[in-house]
Design an enzyme around this catalytic site. Structure first.
Site, PDB file in Angstrom:
ATOM      1  N   HIS A 196       0.856  -1.193   0.000  1.00 55.61           N
ATOM      2  CA  HIS A 196       0.000   0.000   0.000  1.00 55.61           C
ATOM      3  C   HIS A 196       0.886   1.236   0.000  1.00 55.61           C
ATOM      4  O   HIS A 196       1.687   1.444   0.916  1.00 55.61           O
ATOM      5  CB  HIS A 196      -0.906  -0.006   1.223  1.00 55.61           C
ATOM      6  CG  HIS A 196      -1.829   1.165   1.312  1.00 55.61           C
ATOM      7  ND1 HIS A 196      -2.792   1.438   0.355  1.00 55.61           N
ATOM      8  CD2 HIS A 196      -1.940   2.157   2.231  1.00 55.61           C
ATOM      9  CE1 HIS A 196      -3.454   2.530   0.689  1.00 55.61           C
ATOM     10  NE2 HIS A 196      -2.948   2.986   1.827  1.00 55.61           N
TER      11      HIS A 196
ATOM     12  N   ASP B   4      -2.038   4.065  -4.561  1.00 52.22           N
ATOM     13  CA  ASP B   4      -2.762   3.136  -3.699  1.00 52.22           C
ATOM     14  C   ASP B   4      -2.078   1.772  -3.600  1.00 52.22           C
ATOM     15  O   ASP B   4      -1.734   1.325  -2.514  1.00 52.22           O
ATOM     16  CB  ASP B   4      -4.210   2.961  -4.151  1.00 52.22           C
ATOM     17  CG  ASP B   4      -5.032   2.239  -3.102  1.00 52.22           C
ATOM     18  OD1 ASP B   4      -4.870   2.542  -1.907  1.00 52.22           O
ATOM     19  OD2 ASP B   4      -5.826   1.354  -3.468  1.00 52.22           O
TER      20      ASP B   4
ATOM     21  N   ARG C  29      17.115  14.970  12.983  1.00 57.56           N
ATOM     22  CA  ARG C  29      17.250  16.316  12.427  1.00 57.56           C
ATOM     23  C   ARG C  29      18.516  16.479  11.590  1.00 57.56           C
ATOM     24  O   ARG C  29      18.671  17.491  10.901  1.00 57.56           O
ATOM     25  CB  ARG C  29      17.237  17.343  13.570  1.00 57.56           C
ATOM     26  CG  ARG C  29      15.946  17.320  14.369  1.00 57.56           C
ATOM     27  CD  ARG C  29      15.952  18.323  15.503  1.00 57.56           C
ATOM     28  NE  ARG C  29      16.004  19.692  14.994  1.00 57.56           N
ATOM     29  CZ  ARG C  29      16.010  20.762  15.777  1.00 57.56           C
ATOM     30  NH1 ARG C  29      15.980  20.614  17.102  1.00 57.56           N
ATOM     31  NH2 ARG C  29      16.063  21.972  15.252  1.00 57.56           N
TER      32      ARG C  29
ATOM     33  N   LYS D 153      -1.041  10.711   1.207  1.00 55.77           N
ATOM     34  CA  LYS D 153      -0.108  10.193   0.186  1.00 55.77           C
ATOM     35  C   LYS D 153      -0.524  10.635  -1.212  1.00 55.77           C
ATOM     36  O   LYS D 153       0.310  11.125  -1.999  1.00 55.77           O
ATOM     37  CB  LYS D 153      -0.045   8.654   0.256  1.00 55.77           C
ATOM     38  CG  LYS D 153       0.450   8.103   1.574  1.00 55.77           C
ATOM     39  CD  LYS D 153       0.593   6.598   1.535  1.00 55.77           C
ATOM     40  CE  LYS D 153      -0.736   5.893   1.301  1.00 55.77           C
ATOM     41  NZ  LYS D 153      -1.689   6.095   2.415  1.00 55.77           N
TER      42      LYS D 153
END
Length: 314
Positions: A139, A178, A244, A160
């Site tokens: 997916h 998808d 980070r 998405k």
């Protein structure tokens, strides 16, 4: 066992069927390896791998022409008794009538191409390698961003498809929305494609189904793409710690292959398309030998060393 029909190979490689009365639809090829049967035509069948497609080039064709009628019939009978998937003649070479008869009697398709032998074998092996590669469905959304295959993953409804649509509007290309079918070509390469039924479609909640090819043009879609980078979208949580600097790479594994992965926390106001573009370019830059995080680390270390040297002088 997974296989590719000879009919599909004929259509894909634009081959000519020389004995059309033989069934090619239900005849399967189960290996990407091919064989040039020079030894078999001399009568040596030890360790003969009968599951491979047999390619007849100029060497094999010339040898067969020099055989006597009796030897031809004998070797053809033995050869086709092994039930090989098919025989392909390169360079538009014409098969012997006795060979065609023996092949037809055994139900073996005989095909022809105008390609040179080596070039045709390379193209055929590559095609079979893709078709027969191990495959899984996951997916996600796959987009070509500056030549990098960006696989966007995350829970349903997290954004998405919206990120992919914005990337398309910015000139990048959709591969699949998808559901992404991932094939392992080798230990280094994963290729993603879309299922036939959903190819070039995007589902937008509240809007419906969008045909990207029809709406934005053929330049905004792509049939397949190597998977180079994974972006995992997740809800931002204040208590979580997020990387980070990016000094240490994270990976996701598909079919035994590792792909570089970044976790991207979602907050209001963050432009996902720009972040995805930046991640793709940064990944490409790393592959070319430049790592911004390591460069920053080097500068900090140099600065600290310089400060220590200055303190020692004082």
């Amino acid at each position: 066992m997974k296989g590719v029909s000879v009919k599909k190979i004929v259509e894909k490689m634009n081959l000519k069927v020389l004995n059309p009365e033989v069934d090619i639809k239900n005849r399967k090829v189960t290996t990407s390896e091919v064989n040039r049967p020079a030894l078999q035509l001399t009568g040596y069948f030890d360790y003969f791998e009968k599951s491979r497609i047999e390619i007849i080039g100029m060497v094999e064709h010339t040898y067969m022409q020099k055989l006597s009628q009796e030897d031809k019939l004998d070797v053809f009978q033995k050869f086709f008794s092994h039930n090989v998937p098919c025989v392909i003649f390169s360079r538009n070479l014409e098969p012997d009538a006795d060979l065609l008869q023996a092949a037809t009697a055994s139900g073996t398709p005989v095909l022809s191409t105008d390609y040179g032998t080596s070039a045709f074998m390379a193209e055929l092996i590559y095609y079979l390698g893709e078709e027969l590669a191990p495959c899984i469905s996951i997916h996600g959304v796959l987009v070509d961003v500056y030549g990098e295959g960006l696989l966007i993953m995350g829970e349903s409804g997290i954004g998405k498809s919206e990120a992919a649509l914005e990337l398309i509007r910015r000139g990048h290309r959709l591969v699949s929305d998808d559901v992404v079918e991932i094939r392992k070509i080798n230990k280094h390469i994963l290729v993603g494609t879309a299922p036939d039924i959903t190819r070039y479609f995007i589902e937008m909640r509240g809007v419906g189904i969008i045909d990207v090819k029809a709406l934005f043009g053929v330049e905004c879609v792509k049939e397949k793409q190597n998977i180079d980078l994974v972006i995992k979208l997740e809800d931002w949580k204040k208590e979580n710690e997020y990387d980070r600097l990016g000094l240490e790479e994270e990976y996701m594994e598909f079919l035994g292959n590792k792909v570089v992965s970044h976790s991207l926390p979602i907050r209001p106001g963050r432009n996902l398309a720009v972040i995805c573009e930046s991640a793709a370019v940064n990944h490409r830059q790393k592959k070319m030998g430049y790592n911004a995080a390591k460069e920053l680390y080097r500068r900090v270390q140099e600065n600290l060393q310089k400060s220590d040297d200055d303190d020692d002088e004082d």
